[in-house]
Design a protein around this motif. Structure first.
Motif, PDB file in Angstrom:
ATOM      1  N   THR A 161       0.944  -1.060  -0.124  1.00  0.00           N
ATOM      2  CA  THR A 161      -0.206  -0.106   0.021  1.00  0.00           C
ATOM      3  C   THR A 161       1.024   1.335   0.040  1.00  0.00           C
ATOM      4  O   THR A 161       2.110   1.143   0.330  1.00  0.00           O
ATOM      5  N   ASN A 162       0.534   2.281  -0.257  1.00  0.00           N
ATOM      6  CA  ASN A 162       0.938   3.675  -0.197  1.00  0.00           C
ATOM      7  C   ASN A 162      -0.069   4.699  -0.203  1.00  0.00           C
ATOM      8  O   ASN A 162      -1.310   4.622  -0.407  1.00  0.00           O
ATOM      9  N   ASP A 163       0.561   5.928  -0.425  1.00  0.00           N
ATOM     10  CA  ASP A 163      -0.569   6.815  -0.477  1.00  0.00           C
ATOM     11  C   ASP A 163      -0.486   7.877  -1.832  1.00  0.00           C
ATOM     12  O   ASP A 163      -0.741   9.094  -1.843  1.00  0.00           O
ATOM     13  N   VAL A 164      -0.027   7.137  -2.837  1.00  0.00           N
ATOM     14  CA  VAL A 164       0.064   7.955  -4.200  1.00  0.00           C
ATOM     15  C   VAL A 164      -1.198   8.458  -4.638  1.00  0.00           C
ATOM     16  O   VAL A 164      -1.434   9.491  -5.068  1.00  0.00           O
ATOM     17  N   VAL A 165      -2.283   7.706  -4.642  1.00  0.00           N
ATOM     18  CA  VAL A 165      -3.543   8.300  -4.968  1.00  0.00           C
ATOM     19  C   VAL A 165      -3.993   9.550  -4.197  1.00  0.00           C
ATOM     20  O   VAL A 165      -4.353  10.275  -4.709  1.00  0.00           O
TER      21      VAL A 165
END
Length: 294
Positions: free
Chosen positions: A259-263
Motif C-alpha cells: 500500500t502507499n499514499d500515491v492516490v
C-alpha cells in the motif's frame, strides 16, 4: 487556444476516466481510440476530440500527437507493445510533446516470466531513452477484476492462493494520471506504484463484496491449469493467458502486495475501498449481461 492533452486507450478503463476528469477541469482533450463505437461517441458527446488510429501506424500516431501538450500512453495486453511504444516515443519526440505518463504494471521487471510484464519493463526503458519527460505508473491488480472474474454462481475462481493486494479502481488511477498530465515537471522520471485503500487476501475481498451486495460471494482457489482453460473457454488469447498464469505466481509470491499514499498525495483523494467499489458498480453484478470490462 490551449493545446490538448492526448489520452490513448481512451475507451478503456483508465483512459475514459482520464478523459472525463480532464474535461471536468475544462482542459481540451484529444481521445485516441482503436475504433469508433458507442464508447467513443460518449467521449465526443462529453467534449473530447476523438481520433481513431491504430497504435502501430506511425503516420496516424504522429498526426494524433501533433500540437499536444502532454500525453497518456496505455496499450492493452496484446502483442505489439514494444513496437507501439517505439512508435509513440518517436511520434511524441517529433511533435514536441512535453511529457508522457506511461501505464506499465507492477510486475514489470527484467526477469519477469510473463512475456507481457517483461515487455512492459522494456517499454519503460524505450520511453526513458526518449527526449520526452516520462512518468511510469505500476498499478497492482485493478478493482475491475472483481467484476471481470465474478461468476454467476457468486464465486471468484482464481489461482491466487493466500496472496494479498490492495485492489485499485481505474477511476482512482485516472486521478493520478490527470494530476501528472497537468503538472508533469514535478513527476518527470518517477516510477509510481499504485494501490487501492486496503490490502486484503481474496477471502477478505469476497467478504467485503458480500457485504456490499447483500449476498454471499465466495473465493474458490483453482489451479493454474483450470484457470487457463477457463480463460480459453472465454476466448482469451494465448498472449494474455501466458501473462495471467505467470502473474498469478507473482501474486502468490507477494509481487502485487503493498500500500502507499500515491492516490491521495498526487490524485487528491482517498482511493475507493473494495466495498465502495462494488457498491458503486452493483449493477454489473446484478445484470451479468452488461459486463464489458475485457
Amino acid at each position: 487556444m490551449a493545446k490538448p492533452f492526448l489520452v490513448t486507450g481512451a475507451a478503456g478503463k483508465t483512459g475514459r476516466y482520464a478523459v472525463r476528469q480532464l474535461l471536468e477541469r475544462d482542459a481540451p482533450v484529444r481521445a485516441l481510440v482503436h475504433r469508433a463505437d458507442a464508447r467513443s461517441d460518449e467521449l465526443a458527446a462529453a467534449g473530447a476530440e476523438v481520433v481513431v488510429a491504430n497504435m502501430l501506424d506511425l503516420a496516424a500516431v504522429s498526426a494524433a500527437t501533433r500540437d499536444v501538450t502532454a500525453a497518456y500512453f496505455a496499450y492493452p495486453i496484446i502483442p505489439g507493445l514494444l513496437e507501439a511504444t517505439a512508435i509513440f516515443a518517436e511520434a511524441a519526440a517529433e511533435s514536441g510533446v512535453g511529457a508522457i505518463v506511461n501505464m506499465s504494471q507492477i510486475s514489470a521487471r527484467r526477469d519477469a516470466v510473463s512475456n507481457a510484464a517483461r515487455q512492459h519493463w522494456l517499454a519503460e526503458r524505450v520511453l526513458d531513452w526518449s527526449p520526452v519527460a516520462v512518468t511510469h505508473l505500476r498499478p497492482t491488480f485493478f478493482a475491475e477484476w472483481l467484476i471481470s472474474f465474478y461468476q454467476p454462481d457468486g464465486t471468484l475462481q482464481l489461482p491466487f492462493g493466500d496472496g494479498r493486494h490492495a485492489p485499485i479502481a481505474a477511476e482512482d488511477q485516472a486521478r493520478v494520471i490527470t494530476a501528472i498530465l497537468r503538472d508533469p515537471a514535478r513527476h518527470a522520471g518517477q516510477v509510481y506504484r499504485l494501490f487501492g485503500a486496503e490490502e486484503l487476501n481474496h477471502q477478505q475481498i469476497a467478504a467485503e463484496m458480500s457485504a456490499a451486495l447483500g449476498r454471499e460471494v465466495r473465493y474458490v482457489p483453482v489451479s493454474l491449469d483450470t484457470f487457463s482453460e477457463q480463460l480459453r473457454d472465454k476466448g482469451f488469447g494465448e498472449h494474455i493467458i501466458q501473462h495471467l498464469r505467470a502473474v498469478a505466481i507473482d501474486y502468490r509470491n507477494g509481487v502485487f502486495a503493498g500500500t502507499n499514499d500515491v492516490v491521495r498525495s498526487i490524485g487528491g483523494s482517498e482511493p475507493m475501498t473494495v466495498r465502495e467499489f462494488v457498491t458503486r458498480n452493483k449493477q454489473f453484478y446484478d445484470d451479468r449481461s452488461t459486463i464489458a470490462y475485457w
